[in-house]
Design a protein around this motif. Structure first.
Motif, PDB file in Angstrom:
ATOM      1  N   ASP B 401     -32.288  76.645 126.981  1.00 58.92           N
ATOM      2  CA  ASP B 401     -31.092  76.265 127.726  1.00 58.92           C
ATOM      3  C   ASP B 401     -31.088  74.764 127.938  1.00 58.92           C
ATOM      4  O   ASP B 401     -32.145  74.122 127.974  1.00 58.92           O
ATOM      5  CB  ASP B 401     -31.037  76.993 129.069  1.00 58.92           C
ATOM      6  CG  ASP B 401     -29.625  77.015 129.648  1.00 58.92           C
ATOM      7  OD1 ASP B 401     -29.451  77.474 130.788  1.00 58.92           O
ATOM      8  OD2 ASP B 401     -28.689  76.562 128.954  1.00 58.92           O
ATOM      9  N   VAL B 402     -29.895  74.223 128.051  1.00 55.10           N
ATOM     10  CA  VAL B 402     -29.720  72.795 128.293  1.00 55.10           C
ATOM     11  C   VAL B 402     -28.934  72.632 129.594  1.00 55.10           C
ATOM     12  O   VAL B 402     -27.829  73.180 129.727  1.00 55.10           O
ATOM     13  CB  VAL B 402     -28.972  72.121 127.121  1.00 55.10           C
ATOM     14  CG1 VAL B 402     -28.654  70.675 127.455  1.00 55.10           C
ATOM     15  CG2 VAL B 402     -29.806  72.210 125.851  1.00 55.10           C
ATOM     16  N   LEU B 403     -29.514  71.906 130.545  1.00 50.10           N
ATOM     17  CA  LEU B 403     -28.844  71.655 131.822  1.00 50.10           C
ATOM     18  C   LEU B 403     -28.275  70.248 131.806  1.00 50.10           C
ATOM     19  O   LEU B 403     -28.991  69.282 131.553  1.00 50.10           O
ATOM     20  CB  LEU B 403     -29.835  71.803 132.978  1.00 50.10           C
ATOM     21  CG  LEU B 403     -30.603  73.134 133.055  1.00 50.10           C
ATOM     22  CD1 LEU B 403     -31.545  73.124 134.259  1.00 50.10           C
ATOM     23  CD2 LEU B 403     -29.648  74.301 133.124  1.00 50.10           C
ATOM     24  N   SER B 404     -26.992  70.139 132.094  1.00 48.01           N
ATOM     25  CA  SER B 404     -26.329  68.841 132.105  1.00 48.01           C
ATOM     26  C   SER B 404     -26.496  68.202 133.465  1.00 48.01           C
ATOM     27  O   SER B 404     -26.156  68.797 134.482  1.00 48.01           O
ATOM     28  CB  SER B 404     -24.852  69.001 131.771  1.00 48.01           C
ATOM     29  OG  SER B 404     -24.700  69.524 130.467  1.00 48.01           O
ATOM     30  N   VAL B 405     -26.965  66.971 133.477  1.00 47.09           N
ATOM     31  CA  VAL B 405     -27.199  66.249 134.726  1.00 47.09           C
ATOM     32  C   VAL B 405     -25.913  65.545 135.118  1.00 47.09           C
ATOM     33  O   VAL B 405     -25.298  64.847 134.291  1.00 47.09           O
ATOM     34  CB  VAL B 405     -28.347  65.231 134.559  1.00 47.09           C
ATOM     35  CG1 VAL B 405     -28.580  64.469 135.852  1.00 47.09           C
ATOM     36  CG2 VAL B 405     -29.619  65.959 134.118  1.00 47.09           C
ATOM     37  N   PRO B 406     -25.490  65.669 136.367  1.00 48.34           N
ATOM     38  CA  PRO B 406     -24.253  64.988 136.781  1.00 48.34           C
ATOM     39  C   PRO B 406     -24.490  63.499 136.993  1.00 48.34           C
ATOM     40  O   PRO B 406     -25.625  63.011 136.884  1.00 48.34           O
ATOM     41  CB  PRO B 406     -23.895  65.702 138.096  1.00 48.34           C
ATOM     42  CG  PRO B 406     -25.173  66.277 138.598  1.00 48.34           C
ATOM     43  CD  PRO B 406     -26.011  66.575 137.406  1.00 48.34           C
TER      44      PRO B 406
END
Lengths: 310, 531
Positions: B401-406
């Motif tokens: 999974d890839v988590l997008s950083v705000p």
């Protein structure tokens, strides 16, 4: 719970029997003492009735000469002024062979008394709900009192008392919970001695109540949350004490057994129900509390006790 | 004596409220921007937990409907939606009907408020509009909850409407044998008749398009149903996911919907154009889809509309062939690009990489069992130079999974793997910093883009990792962790709430900006309060 109800009913039946037994004619080991005072003189004989002579059977012996009262001795009856039972007729409650109440020295009126009994109370405060699945709180009662003042049929006693009990067979949202309640009080009792074997009383018992509540919650670091607090408390009650026996020897301090039913209202101050993990005070880790509102251990109660006076 | 016995009997007649006999059950927690919501279905409550200074935990209780079926949060994490089935059967007036409870607040310093909308029939699924205007409740794939059920019924809630339009809108979609399985809210699309928002409904057999901007019309506009078939057989195809694209901003005739299919090698492209002028009678909708079916040569795992130097394409990943295929939506011409691994997912990172205008850049991941964890697919260079357009990064484990950083660290991605390592990927300098854990770890990003929290569920192991320095701060809590939430505080700080969903429900509050267990505060028995 059911066993306690049965025990109470049994106690009631037993006490009724005991009272009936106490009211039976008791053989009095001591000769009756006259309470009509001293110096009682015989009344002069009734005047002769001629009409009755014809009905009189013939006397075979001459009638004994009657002693004419001395003119110098008027027919009076002396009754001590200080005695409460001033009547020419026997007191209706006075049983034959049972000495009536005399004075402050009557050990059926003035005595030391120790009591042991069972107290059932009702707590309707919502704060009680997590720790009990009904409104009941059962406690053992112990008390010791001493008559301090007597005035005729009235007397006043004071003492110390303790009521203690635990309600623990409960769950709160599936977690074992319970509460222990201890009341320490100083009963102040006003009594009315209606008979040698019965007195009614009104009691005020100010004191303090201590309660400890707990919930075995796995979310606590120590698997238990608890809370304890003191509060001012006072009981207000009415009751009656029935002397089971012995009823004699009023001037001697002999052990006497009484049965005492009582009903009243227990009041106590409200305390915060803030639970913390058990042992949190010793844990350097800052801990938040679980707030369950407030709890006031108030409500009607009834008590049945067996007393020993001497 | 009888009085004494009567007093005892009176005491025996009073019982406590039944709520104390309700177990805690399976209370679930949900993260909002400044609170954690714990839904306690047994007592029909939602417990909102907010943090204050010195790790003080504030509690607020709100009522929710009986028999909670599903709970969702809004995209901005300011609203909680609780869908309830109600009491069935109803035996008294106190038994509730099905309902949707909406819990929201206006900021970290304001209290939460709730509003409940009754429903005529119990529903089991929710679809949340990413733009925060609509909520749709529908039956979905769940088992029947009632004797008779309309699986094609959708109930819409307009969250921005004022009375009298704030009431739920019931719509029943026409069915050709399928029932709604998934709902997708489109962004605003430039259609020939003007800007419009659409709802794309995937059923078992087809795709329906509903005009959201005309839902309040007195005469409802019917949905447009696109029946899916590969043309070779009469067998209907099942949609497996959709993507929506507005096309060229200068054009209002190239908005498109892409559909991938379950177990089929085709992808479907729907171009939303104007209604033919000669169509009589005029259709009730003012747009019309043109359908293209394209065979990409393998089962498709993921699709996305991408900008290439040759124009807009529908990119499809075909992991079975270890390739990506670009489909021209107008001509259906395909271009295959070989990939170094069987990647199953793609995520567009064009804006983060910082090279707009030169074609999109996609991050490829999800190749199970592969040593080529992620790859960059530069689509601007695809045409004519396909072999140099894909660059694998030096991550030797499979990325799940890839988590997008705000913001302000949007150039960073956090990569979760199936092993005991996760990575902080910098898209600008193409570096991946590994962080190793003792065993499997779950990752939670902070909303301020500064931290990632790693924890091992079922243990007390926790760590805060700064995304700026990639420096971990290890923490050990006294109770096993179920989940963690990084929330905003009213005083401007941030707190981490570690949830311990055992027993009466506990929470450990840790300072989010300076985490230290010595200053953390432990709370227990939270679901025992307020009863």
């Amino acid at each position: 719970m059911k066993n306690l109800v049965r025990a109470s009913i049994t106690l009631a039946l037993v006490s009724s029997s005991a009272i009936a037994f106490a009211q039976e004619k008791q053989p009095d080991p001591t000769p009756p003492q006259s309470t009509w005072g001293t110096g009682q003189q015989a009344l002069p004989p009734m005047p002769a009735d001629d009409s009755a002579d014809a009905e009189k059977p013939a006397d075979t012996e001459p009638a004994p000469a009657t002693k004419e009262p001395k003119k110098s001795e008027p027919a009076i009856r002396y009754v001590p002024a200080s005695h409460p039972y001033e009547s020419t007729a026997p007191a209706p409650e006075q049983e034959e062979g049972v000495p009536p109440l005399q004075s402050a020295h009557d050990t059926r009126e003035s005595f030391w008394k120790v009591s042991a009994g069972v107290r059932g109370g009702r707590i309707d405060d919502p704060g009680y709900d997590p720790f009990a699945d009904n409104s009941q709180l059962w406690q053992f009662s112990f008390a010791a009192t001493r008559t301090l003042l007597t005035a005729g049929r009235f007397s006043f006693a004071a003492g110390l008392g303790w009521d203690g009990g635990v309600h623990s067979d409960t769950t709160a949202r599936g977690f074992s919970s319970g509460i222990a309640v201890h009341r320490l009080n100083a009963p102040l009792e006003g009594r009315f001695h209606a008979a040698t074997w019965l007195y009614g009383f009104a009691r005020v018992a100010p004191g303090a109540v201590y309660r400890k509540a707990w919930i075995e919650d796995p979310s606590s670091p120590t698997a238990e949350l608890d809370s304890s607090a003191w509060a001012f408390a006072a009981d207000f009650s009415l009751g009656a004490s029935f002397l089971a026996g012995p009823q004699g020897k009023p001037d001697k301090h002999v052990p006497r057994f009484w049965f005492t039913p009582e009903i009243g209202y227990a009041w106590s101050g409200s305390t915060e129900l803030t639970l913390a993990p058990k042992g949190a005070a010793d844990d350097p880790q800052p801990t938040g509390t679980t707030n369950l509102g407030e709890l006031a251990l108030r409500g009607p109660f009834a008590r049945m006790s067996v007393d020993l006076s001497f | 004596m009888w009085l004494f016995s009567a007093a005892i009997a009176l005491g025996a007649c009073t019982h406590r409220p039944t709520v104390w006999n309700e177990g805690v059950g399976n209370a679930q927690s949900y993260g909002l921007d400044s609170a954690v919501a714990v839904v306690d279905d047994a007592t029909h409550r939602a417990l909102l937990l907010t943090a204050g200074a010195d790790q003080v935990l504030n509690r607020q209780l709100l009522t929710v409907g009986h028999n909670v079926v599903t709970v969702e949060t809004s995209a901005d994490k300011k609203t909680l939606f609780v869908l309830s089935a109600g009491d069935l059967p109803r035996r008294s007036d106190k038994d509730e009907f099905p309902s949707l409870t909406i819990i929201r607040h206006d900021g970290p310093a304001s209290a939460f408020t709730s509003k409940s909308y009754p429903l005529a029939t119990p529903l089991s699924s929710l679809a949340i509009d990413p733009q925060g205007q609509w909520v749709a409740a529908y039956a979905g794939a769940s088992e029947h909850a009632t004797f008779v059920e309309n699986p094609n019924e959708i109930v819409f809630f307009d969250l921005n409407a004022q009375a009298p339009q704030d009431q739920p809108i019931d719509r029943t979609l026409r069915s050709f044998g399928g029932t709604p399985q998934r709902l997708t809210f489109s962004p605003t699309l430039q259609l020939p008749s003007g800007p419009r928002r659409l709802l794309v409904v995937e059923t078992d057999l087809d795709v329906s398009i509903l005009d959201l901007d005309h839902l309040h019309d007195a005469t409802p506009r019917p949905e447009i149903t696109v029946r899916l078939s590969n043309g070779d057989t009469v067998q209907s195809l099942r949609p497996a996911g959709v993507v929506v694209d507005d096309g060229d901003p200068e054009s209002n005739a190239d908005a498109r919907i892409g559909v991938r299919l379950t177990g089929d090698t085709n992808v479907v492209t729907l171009t939303l154009g104007a209604v033919p002028a000669d169509q009589t009678p005029p259709p009730p909708n003012d747009f019309s889809p043109v359908i293209n079916l394209t065979d990409v040569g393998g089962i498709v795992s993921d699709i996305a509309f991408v900008r290439t130097d040759g124009g807009i394409r529908l990119a499809a990943l075909v992991p079975g062939e270890a390739k990506g295929t670009l489909v021209d939506p107008d001509t259906s011409i395909t271009t295959d690009v070989a990939l170094p691994a069987s990647y199953e997912h793609l995520s567009l990172v064009t804006n983060e990489v910082g090279t707009p205008g030169n074609g999109d850049v996609a991050l490829l991941y999800g190749a199970s069992g592969s040593t080529q964890g992620v790859a960059f697919w530069s689509l601007g260079e695809t045409a004519g130079t396909p072999y140099r357009s894909v660059e694998a990064l030096g991550i030797t484990t499979s990325v799940s999974d890839v988590l997008s950083v705000p913001e302000p660290n949007r150039e960073l991605k956090v990569l979760e793997s199936q092993g005991s390592t996760f990575y902080v990927l910098n898209l600008v300098n193409l570096t991946a910093s590994p962080l190793e854990t003792l065993g499997a770890a779950s990752l939670v990003l902070s909303d301020d883009g500064k931290r990632v929290w790693a924890f091992a569920p079922g243990t007390g192991n926790l760590a805060s990792v700064s995304l700026d320095t990639v420096h971990p701060i290890p923490l050990v809590l006294s109770r096993s962790i179920t989940n963690v939430f990084d929330i905003a505080r009213a005083d401007g700080g941030r707190s981490l709430l570690a949830v311990h969903a055992n027993g009466g429900f506990g929470v450990t509050v840790v300072d989010g900006l300076a985490p230290d267990t010595a200053t953390s505060r432990v709370y227990s028995g939270l679901l025992l309060e307020g009863l």
